[in-house]
Design a protein around this motif. Structure first.
Motif, short mmCIF file in Angstrom:
data_model
loop_
_atom_site.label_atom_id
_atom_site.label_comp_id
_atom_site.label_asym_id
_atom_site.label_seq_id
_atom_site.Cartn_x
_atom_site.Cartn_y
_atom_site.Cartn_z
N ILE A 81 -13.55 -27.32 27.54
CA ILE A 81 -12.56 -28.41 28.22
C ILE A 81 -13.17 -28.86 29.66
O ILE A 81 -13.53 -28.24 30.44
CB ILE A 81 -11.38 -27.49 28.48
N ILE A 82 -12.87 -30.37 29.70
CA ILE A 82 -13.35 -30.79 31.03
C ILE A 82 -12.27 -31.62 31.64
O ILE A 82 -11.52 -32.23 30.76
CB ILE A 82 -14.42 -31.67 30.51
N ASP A 83 -12.14 -31.52 32.97
CA ASP A 83 -11.25 -32.22 33.72
C ASP A 83 -11.82 -33.45 34.30
O ASP A 83 -12.57 -33.04 35.11
CB ASP A 83 -10.45 -31.41 34.81
N GLU A 88 -12.76 -41.04 39.91
CA GLU A 88 -13.64 -41.73 39.00
C GLU A 88 -13.65 -40.97 37.64
O GLU A 88 -13.23 -39.78 37.49
CB GLU A 88 -14.83 -41.84 39.28
N ALA A 89 -13.80 -41.67 36.52
CA ALA A 89 -14.03 -41.14 35.13
C ALA A 89 -15.30 -40.28 35.13
O ALA A 89 -16.29 -40.69 34.43
CB ALA A 89 -13.89 -42.03 34.17
N GLU A 90 -15.15 -39.06 35.60
CA GLU A 90 -16.20 -38.14 35.57
C GLU A 90 -16.06 -36.86 35.40
O GLU A 90 -14.83 -36.47 35.94
CB GLU A 90 -17.35 -38.32 36.90
N ALA A 91 -16.59 -36.01 35.06
CA ALA A 91 -16.23 -34.61 34.78
C ALA A 91 -16.51 -33.83 36.26
O ALA A 91 -17.45 -33.87 37.07
CB ALA A 91 -17.49 -33.70 33.87
N ARG A 92 -15.18 -33.37 36.67
CA ARG A 92 -15.29 -32.70 38.01
C ARG A 92 -15.05 -31.00 37.74
O ARG A 92 -15.15 -30.31 38.67
CB ARG A 92 -14.06 -33.12 39.00
N MET A 93 -14.75 -30.68 36.61
CA MET A 93 -14.50 -29.17 36.11
C MET A 93 -14.96 -29.16 34.83
O MET A 93 -14.33 -29.90 33.91
CB MET A 93 -13.17 -28.61 36.51
N SER A 94 -15.69 -28.31 34.18
CA SER A 94 -15.96 -28.07 32.89
C SER A 94 -15.90 -26.40 32.60
O SER A 94 -16.52 -25.72 33.57
CB SER A 94 -17.56 -28.54 32.38
N LYS A 95 -15.18 -25.90 31.57
CA LYS A 95 -15.12 -24.45 31.20
C LYS A 95 -15.46 -24.32 29.83
O LYS A 95 -14.78 -25.04 28.84
CB LYS A 95 -13.67 -24.04 31.67
N GLU A 96 -16.19 -23.34 29.35
CA GLU A 96 -16.62 -23.20 27.95
C GLU A 96 -15.94 -22.18 27.43
O GLU A 96 -16.08 -20.87 28.22
CB GLU A 96 -18.04 -23.40 27.83
N SER A 205 -17.54 -28.08 20.69
CA SER A 205 -16.32 -29.22 20.66
C SER A 205 -15.88 -29.51 22.02
O SER A 205 -15.62 -28.36 22.66
CB SER A 205 -15.20 -28.79 19.81
N THR A 206 -15.60 -30.82 22.43
CA THR A 206 -15.27 -30.98 23.93
C THR A 206 -14.00 -31.85 23.98
O THR A 206 -13.77 -32.89 23.27
CB THR A 206 -16.52 -31.68 24.57
N GLU A 207 -13.18 -31.35 24.73
CA GLU A 207 -12.06 -31.79 25.10
C GLU A 207 -12.10 -32.67 26.48
O GLU A 207 -12.15 -31.68 27.37
CB GLU A 207 -10.70 -31.21 25.06
N ILE A 208 -11.98 -33.82 26.90
CA ILE A 208 -12.06 -34.51 28.27
C ILE A 208 -10.46 -34.85 28.30
O ILE A 208 -9.95 -35.81 27.75
CB ILE A 208 -12.90 -35.37 28.20
N HIS A 209 -9.99 -34.40 29.71
CA HIS A 209 -8.52 -34.60 30.04
C HIS A 209 -8.79 -35.40 31.53
O HIS A 209 -9.51 -35.27 32.52
CB HIS A 209 -7.87 -33.33 30.41
#
Length: 397
Positions: A81-83, A88-96, A205-209
């Motif tokens: 899960i990526i916030d 900007e449209a960039e990953a600022r937090m990623s948890k697996e 599997s990646t969810e980007i919010h």
């Protein structure tokens, strides 16, 4: 009696229901008004994919379907899960969330929907106690305490002990039975398509919010020698419509921005399909001689791979009751027990996914910051993290 069971609907749930009850020895008629589209590039092909979680895979093994599907399945080992809710449209937090924390098996296995219909349809053709009719739908329903009679769109009728309504969110059989539904609309639509990409997905599997809903990349087997994923991109309705109508180069630019470059450059390799997003559940899961399953019973946004897995839980519960008391197939005792067995879990999961979807739609920066903080807190507390993963697999909380 013409048949033991009539299944209305030849989507993935209806095909699975037919295979499941046939495997238990029941005589089944499965009808669907539209022939299945079973080629990837055919007009109208379902470009979505389905992730079968561990309990769903075991059910498919039990009813003899999994061996046919396994060669085409991509395992889902990690849910990421990526916030991307910053300026900007960039990953600022990623948890697996790694399946190895709770199991020796992956979370699930992903397959394209068009392929599932191809393989499941072929499986039904091999079963001697299934009559599978396409181009014919179930239109009318007349029931009494001992049987149900269904009027078909070709003017013929069929009788059975039990009707299984697997005919979608607008279920004709549910309406014929007079069962009401509760519906929530979000003003969202989902684009479903597949891509190839530069980097291997490594079964993640990646969810980007960000806003509008999640952008989800789900692993598929390689396509023409390149890593491939299915994508579900949820957005506000007008934005989704605009995205669907873009030229391919313009659309690819937009989807690469939205993907935050997590798999390198993405290349569109399928048609784009658009689906309305709602939550819905039937007030009753059964009526006289009829059981509602899958989207006839419940519809949820495509978050957390819950939709079809809930549907297979419906089928497992219904099949267990039928096998335990075959002489009571379709009677009030069986169908009341089915409703009681499933309604609590369905209501809980519809409410939970509705909450997650509303959270994923947040657009105001302070609320997006709160969402990121919540994800971090959830991930940081190991017992809660494991509990969430187990509930995602179908355990009851």
């Amino acid at each position: 009696m013409d048949h033991d069971i009539i299944v209305s609907g030849g989507g993935i749930a209806g095909l699975t229901a037919s295979a499941a009850f046939a495997s238990a020895g029941f005589d089944v008629l499965c009808v669907d008004p539209a022939p299945p589209i079973t080629a990837r590039d055919a007009k109208g092909a379902d470009q979505r994919s389905t992730a079968f979680l561990q309990p769903a895979r075991q059910f498919l093994i039990d009813i003899g379907l999994w061996d046919r599907l396994a060669p085409f399945a991509a395992p889902l080992q990690i849910m990421r899960i990526i916030d991307a809710g910053g300026p900007e449209a960039e990953a600022r937090m990623s948890k697996e969330f790694d399946a190895s924390d709770i199991s020796e098996l992956p979370f699930g296995w992903n397959l394209p929907n068009w392929l599932l219909r191809r393989e499941m349809s072929a499986h039904l053709e091999d079963l001697p106690n299934v009559t599978y009719r396409t181009g014919v739908g179930a239109n009318t329903l007349f029931t009494r305490t001992t049987e149900a009679r269904v009027g078909l769109s070709d003017g013929t009728r069929a009788r059975a002990h039990l009707i299984i309504a697997a005919d979608g969110r607008g279920s004709p059989m549910r309406e014929a039975a007079g069962i009401n539904v509760k519906t929530t609309r979000y003003g969202q639509k989902a684009l479903a398509f597949s891509v190839t990409h530069e980097l291997p997905h490594e079964n993640v599997s990646t969810e980007i919010h960000r806003t509008g809903g999640p952008f989800t990349l789900v692993p598929l087997p390689d396509f023409e020698g390149k890593p491939s994923s299915a994508i579900v991109w949820m957005e506000e309705g007008p934005k989704a419509k605009a995205l669907a109508e873009m030229s391919v180069p313009t659309f690819e630019e937009a989807m690469n921005t939205r993907s935050c470059d997590v798999l390198g450059h993405l290349t569109l390799n399928s048609a784009r399909a658009v689906w309305p997003i709602i939550s819905q559940h039937a007030e009753q899961l059964s009526g006289e001689r009829i059981a509602l399953v899958a989207e006839a019973a419940h519809v949820i946004p495509p978050i957390g791979a819950q939709g079809l897995n809930m549907s297979l839980n419906d089928l497992r519960a219904l099949l267990d009751l039928a096998v335990a008391r075959p002489e009571g197939l379709g009677d009030a005792t069986m169908l009341d027990a089915y409703h009681k067995a499933r309604i609590g879990d369905i209501r809980m999961r519809v409410a939970g996914v509705t909450m997650l979807n509303r959270t994923s739609m947040l657009s105001a920066p302070p609320l997006r910051d709160a969402r990121a903080a919540g994800l971090n807190a959830l991930y940081s507390f190991a017992p809660l993290r494991k509990s969430i993963m187990q509930m995602g697999l179908g355990a009851k909380g």
